[in-house]
Design a protein around this motif. Structure first.
Motif, PDB file in Angstrom:
ATOM      1  N   ASN A  54       0.847  -1.190   0.000  1.00  0.00           N
ATOM      2  CA  ASN A  54       0.000   0.000   0.000  1.00  0.00           C
ATOM      3  C   ASN A  54       0.887   1.246   0.000  1.00  0.00           C
ATOM      4  O   ASN A  54       1.454   1.633   1.026  1.00  0.00           O
ATOM      5  CB  ASN A  54      -0.913  -0.008   1.227  1.00  0.00           C
ATOM      6  CG  ASN A  54      -1.945   1.095   1.200  1.00  0.00           C
ATOM      7  OD1 ASN A  54      -1.651   2.229   0.851  1.00  0.00           O
ATOM      8  ND2 ASN A  54      -3.159   0.755   1.576  1.00  0.00           N
ATOM      9  N   GLU A  55       1.002   1.890  -1.147  1.00  0.00           N
ATOM     10  CA  GLU A  55       1.910   3.019  -1.299  1.00  0.00           C
ATOM     11  C   GLU A  55       1.527   4.197  -0.415  1.00  0.00           C
ATOM     12  O   GLU A  55       2.394   4.891   0.130  1.00  0.00           O
ATOM     13  CB  GLU A  55       1.959   3.464  -2.765  1.00  0.00           C
ATOM     14  CG  GLU A  55       2.982   4.541  -3.046  1.00  0.00           C
ATOM     15  CD  GLU A  55       3.038   4.948  -4.502  1.00  0.00           C
ATOM     16  OE1 GLU A  55       3.966   5.685  -4.866  1.00  0.00           O
ATOM     17  OE2 GLU A  55       2.145   4.535  -5.273  1.00  0.00           O
ATOM     18  N   PRO A  93      -4.271  11.958  -4.322  1.00  0.00           N
ATOM     19  CA  PRO A  93      -3.028  11.989  -3.545  1.00  0.00           C
ATOM     20  C   PRO A  93      -1.782  12.218  -4.387  1.00  0.00           C
ATOM     21  O   PRO A  93      -0.815  12.821  -3.915  1.00  0.00           O
ATOM     22  CB  PRO A  93      -2.999  10.620  -2.862  1.00  0.00           C
ATOM     23  CG  PRO A  93      -3.931   9.762  -3.648  1.00  0.00           C
ATOM     24  CD  PRO A  93      -4.986  10.675  -4.175  1.00  0.00           C
ATOM     25  N   ASP A  94      -1.796  11.785  -5.652  1.00  0.00           N
ATOM     26  CA  ASP A  94      -0.602  11.936  -6.488  1.00  0.00           C
ATOM     27  C   ASP A  94      -0.389  13.374  -6.957  1.00  0.00           C
ATOM     28  O   ASP A  94       0.610  13.670  -7.618  1.00  0.00           O
ATOM     29  CB  ASP A  94      -0.637  10.979  -7.681  1.00  0.00           C
ATOM     30  CG  ASP A  94      -1.858  11.171  -8.571  1.00  0.00           C
ATOM     31  OD1 ASP A  94      -2.695  12.041  -8.255  1.00  0.00           O
ATOM     32  OD2 ASP A  94      -1.970  10.455  -9.583  1.00  0.00           O
ATOM     33  N   THR A  95      -1.297  14.279  -6.609  1.00  0.00           N
ATOM     34  CA  THR A  95      -1.113  15.700  -6.931  1.00  0.00           C
ATOM     35  C   THR A  95      -0.506  16.460  -5.757  1.00  0.00           C
ATOM     36  O   THR A  95      -0.251  17.664  -5.867  1.00  0.00           O
ATOM     37  CB  THR A  95      -2.458  16.364  -7.298  1.00  0.00           C
ATOM     38  OG1 THR A  95      -3.317  16.372  -6.153  1.00  0.00           O
ATOM     39  CG2 THR A  95      -3.134  15.624  -8.444  1.00  0.00           C
ATOM     40  N   LEU A  96      -0.292  15.786  -4.629  1.00  0.00           N
ATOM     41  CA  LEU A  96       0.157  16.435  -3.403  1.00  0.00           C
ATOM     42  C   LEU A  96       1.643  16.203  -3.141  1.00  0.00           C
ATOM     43  O   LEU A  96       2.223  15.229  -3.634  1.00  0.00           O
ATOM     44  CB  LEU A  96      -0.654  15.906  -2.211  1.00  0.00           C
ATOM     45  CG  LEU A  96      -2.176  16.046  -2.299  1.00  0.00           C
ATOM     46  CD1 LEU A  96      -2.824  15.331  -1.119  1.00  0.00           C
ATOM     47  CD2 LEU A  96      -2.588  17.505  -2.348  1.00  0.00           C
ATOM     48  N   SER A  97       2.231  17.073  -2.344  1.00  0.00           N
ATOM     49  CA  SER A  97       3.590  16.850  -1.863  1.00  0.00           C
ATOM     50  C   SER A  97       3.581  15.641  -0.930  1.00  0.00           C
ATOM     51  O   SER A  97       2.529  15.263  -0.396  1.00  0.00           O
ATOM     52  CB  SER A  97       4.087  18.075  -1.094  1.00  0.00           C
ATOM     53  OG  SER A  97       3.366  18.217   0.121  1.00  0.00           O
ATOM     54  N   ALA A 102       0.806  12.402   3.047  1.00  0.00           N
ATOM     55  CA  ALA A 102       0.794  11.661   4.310  1.00  0.00           C
ATOM     56  C   ALA A 102      -0.246  12.228   5.263  1.00  0.00           C
ATOM     57  O   ALA A 102      -0.947  11.485   5.960  1.00  0.00           O
ATOM     58  CB  ALA A 102       2.176  11.698   4.945  1.00  0.00           C
ATOM     59  N   ALA A 103      -0.361  13.563   5.314  1.00  0.00           N
ATOM     60  CA  ALA A 103      -1.357  14.202   6.179  1.00  0.00           C
ATOM     61  C   ALA A 103      -2.760  13.781   5.771  1.00  0.00           C
ATOM     62  O   ALA A 103      -3.618  13.511   6.629  1.00  0.00           O
ATOM     63  CB  ALA A 103      -1.205  15.715   6.111  1.00  0.00           C
ATOM     64  N   ARG A 104      -3.012  13.746   4.462  1.00  0.00           N
ATOM     65  CA  ARG A 104      -4.311  13.302   3.954  1.00  0.00           C
ATOM     66  C   ARG A 104      -4.598  11.880   4.430  1.00  0.00           C
ATOM     67  O   ARG A 104      -5.715  11.570   4.889  1.00  0.00           O
ATOM     68  CB  ARG A 104      -4.321  13.363   2.426  1.00  0.00           C
ATOM     69  CG  ARG A 104      -5.567  12.760   1.772  1.00  0.00           C
ATOM     70  CD  ARG A 104      -5.419  12.756   0.244  1.00  0.00           C
ATOM     71  NE  ARG A 104      -6.592  12.167  -0.402  1.00  0.00           N
ATOM     72  CZ  ARG A 104      -6.740  10.865  -0.664  1.00  0.00           C
ATOM     73  NH1 ARG A 104      -5.782  10.005  -0.313  1.00  0.00           N
ATOM     74  NH2 ARG A 104      -7.837  10.423  -1.261  1.00  0.00           N
ATOM     75  N   PHE A 105      -3.623  11.003   4.313  1.00  0.00           N
ATOM     76  CA  PHE A 105      -3.808   9.599   4.695  1.00  0.00           C
ATOM     77  C   PHE A 105      -4.131   9.480   6.186  1.00  0.00           C
ATOM     78  O   PHE A 105      -5.060   8.763   6.581  1.00  0.00           O
ATOM     79  CB  PHE A 105      -2.544   8.799   4.360  1.00  0.00           C
ATOM     80  CG  PHE A 105      -2.657   7.335   4.660  1.00  0.00           C
ATOM     81  CD1 PHE A 105      -3.124   6.450   3.706  1.00  0.00           C
ATOM     82  CD2 PHE A 105      -2.299   6.829   5.904  1.00  0.00           C
ATOM     83  CE1 PHE A 105      -3.246   5.093   3.977  1.00  0.00           C
ATOM     84  CE2 PHE A 105      -2.412   5.478   6.194  1.00  0.00           C
ATOM     85  CZ  PHE A 105      -2.885   4.605   5.226  1.00  0.00           C
ATOM     86  N   ILE A 106      -3.362  10.167   7.031  1.00  0.00           N
ATOM     87  CA  ILE A 106      -3.563  10.091   8.475  1.00  0.00           C
ATOM     88  C   ILE A 106      -4.920  10.678   8.863  1.00  0.00           C
ATOM     89  O   ILE A 106      -5.635  10.134   9.718  1.00  0.00           O
ATOM     90  CB  ILE A 106      -2.409  10.793   9.213  1.00  0.00           C
ATOM     91  CG1 ILE A 106      -1.100  10.003   8.991  1.00  0.00           C
ATOM     92  CG2 ILE A 106      -2.705  10.929  10.706  1.00  0.00           C
ATOM     93  CD1 ILE A 106       0.145  10.718   9.467  1.00  0.00           C
ATOM     94  N   ARG A 121     -12.398   0.335  -7.974  1.00  0.00           N
ATOM     95  CA  ARG A 121     -11.609  -0.273  -9.059  1.00  0.00           C
ATOM     96  C   ARG A 121     -10.630   0.703  -9.686  1.00  0.00           C
ATOM     97  O   ARG A 121      -9.650   0.300 -10.307  1.00  0.00           O
ATOM     98  CB  ARG A 121     -12.546  -0.843 -10.125  1.00  0.00           C
ATOM     99  CG  ARG A 121     -13.341  -2.046  -9.634  1.00  0.00           C
ATOM    100  CD  ARG A 121     -14.193  -2.660 -10.729  1.00  0.00           C
ATOM    101  NE  ARG A 121     -14.924  -3.824 -10.253  1.00  0.00           N
ATOM    102  CZ  ARG A 121     -15.733  -4.551 -11.009  1.00  0.00           C
ATOM    103  NH1 ARG A 121     -15.915  -4.219 -12.292  1.00  0.00           N
ATOM    104  NH2 ARG A 121     -16.355  -5.605 -10.506  1.00  0.00           N
ATOM    105  N   ALA A 122     -10.886   1.989  -9.520  1.00  0.00           N
ATOM    106  CA  ALA A 122      -9.971   3.011 -10.039  1.00  0.00           C
ATOM    107  C   ALA A 122      -8.855   3.327  -9.048  1.00  0.00           C
ATOM    108  O   ALA A 122      -8.023   4.184  -9.317  1.00  0.00           O
ATOM    109  CB  ALA A 122     -10.747   4.283 -10.368  1.00  0.00           C
ATOM    110  N   GLY A 123      -8.856   2.619  -7.915  1.00  0.00           N
ATOM    111  CA  GLY A 123      -7.821   2.835  -6.923  1.00  0.00           C
ATOM    112  C   GLY A 123      -8.074   4.024  -6.014  1.00  0.00           C
ATOM    113  O   GLY A 123      -7.177   4.460  -5.287  1.00  0.00           O
ATOM    114  N   GLN A 124      -9.311   4.546  -6.006  1.00  0.00           N
ATOM    115  CA  GLN A 124      -9.648   5.717  -5.189  1.00  0.00           C
ATOM    116  C   GLN A 124     -10.216   5.277  -3.842  1.00  0.00           C
ATOM    117  O   GLN A 124     -11.108   4.435  -3.773  1.00  0.00           O
ATOM    118  CB  GLN A 124     -10.671   6.588  -5.930  1.00  0.00           C
ATOM    119  CG  GLN A 124     -10.165   7.110  -7.259  1.00  0.00           C
ATOM    120  CD  GLN A 124     -11.278   7.648  -8.138  1.00  0.00           C
ATOM    121  OE1 GLN A 124     -12.410   7.161  -8.094  1.00  0.00           O
ATOM    122  NE2 GLN A 124     -10.969   8.657  -8.936  1.00  0.00           N
TER     123      GLN A 124
END
Length: 264
Positions: A54-55, A93-97, A102-106, A121-124
């Motif tokens: 999980n990236e 998430p791939d548009t963020l620093s 990481a902040a978004r994930f937490i 299915r789109a990975g969202q």
């Protein structure tokens, strides 16, 4: 030390049992399905290799390790509300620093339903809001303590086999993969790719391989036919665990799990 993240399938209940297999003389702790890294944080080994497919999870752990002050500031700026939750969830998430990613994930992990990680299915990420009574996302002191504990670890993203095959004599390998079996349907969506029967067979073959090279391993898993057969070659014990993935009290139940090991 408690983990920073909520994670489906966490072995927090089994920590007293799992800790008994650890010896200070082991050179390195290796965990290829690290999740919230609850056992690693409990043991605080002098060297570790933490990996997960999980990236988003891996980036979050890396930022906790390397960039804790900036990460704290990013999370502080994220209001706690259902409206903002869905706004954050909709952000790619791939548009963020790395720090904002990481902040978004937490943030999502703290406020989503049951700490579940699930993607479409789109990975969202598509888990609904689930913490209407929660007033804080973050205990800053705890985050800094986890950051300190992670300093001894190499944290990488990738398939479990690459980390398993990097182990050598003197390493301690803890393996706690997502559940899968041909017996019954189980939740396996901890990443976009899932974990299937062929992956489980590949893992068990890899454990046989590294055990022959002097690696100490511990596998914790549901008591299913595929693992029961593997356990016959090694030492094993059955333990009871409370499974909470359903999220509703009436659906939670105690199940039998197997701990399989070559440790003394």
């Amino acid at each position: 030390m408690k983990p920073l993240l909520r994670w489906a399938g966490s072995k927090a209940q089994l920590l007293p049992e799992l800790r008994t297999f650890w010896r200070e003389e082991y050179q390195r702790y290796v965990e290829p399905f690290c999740g919230s890294a609850s056992l690693f944080l409990s043991l605080k080994p002098k060297a570790g290799l933490l990996s997960d497919i999980n990236e988003e999870l891996v980036i979050a752990l890396q930022q906790v390790q390397l960039n804790a002050p900036t990460l704290v500031e990013c999370i502080r700026r994220m209001p706690i509300s259902e409206k903002n939750y869905y706004k954050v969830r909709a952000t790619r998430p791939d548009t963020l620093s790395p720090a904002l990613r990481a902040a978004r994930f937490i943030y999502l992990n703290a406020l989503c339903f049951n700490g579940l990680y699930r993607t479409n299915r789109a990975g969202q990420f598509n888990v609904p809001y689930g913490s209407k009574l929660r007033k804080t996302v973050l205990d800053e002191e705890h985050l800094h303590a986890v950051s300190s504990a992670l300093q001894s670890a190499e944290i990488v993203s990738g398939d479990f086999e690459s980390s398993v095959l990097r182990t050598g004599s003197g390493d301690f390998l803890y393996v706690d993969p997502p559940y899968t079996t041909s017996d019954v349907r189980m939740f396996t969506e901890y990443s976009g790719s899932g974990f299937g029967i062929s992956d489980l067979h590949r893992l068990l073959e890899a454990l046989d391989d590294v055990a022959s090279k002097g690696v100490a391993f511990v596998l914790s898993y549901a008591d299913v036919s595929e693992v029961s057969s593997f356990a016959e070659k090694w030492k094993s014990r059955r333990v009871s665990a409370r499974r909470n993935i359903a999220g509703f009290t009436g659906s939670r139940r105690t199940v039998q799990e197997l701990i399989v090991t070559n440790c003394e």
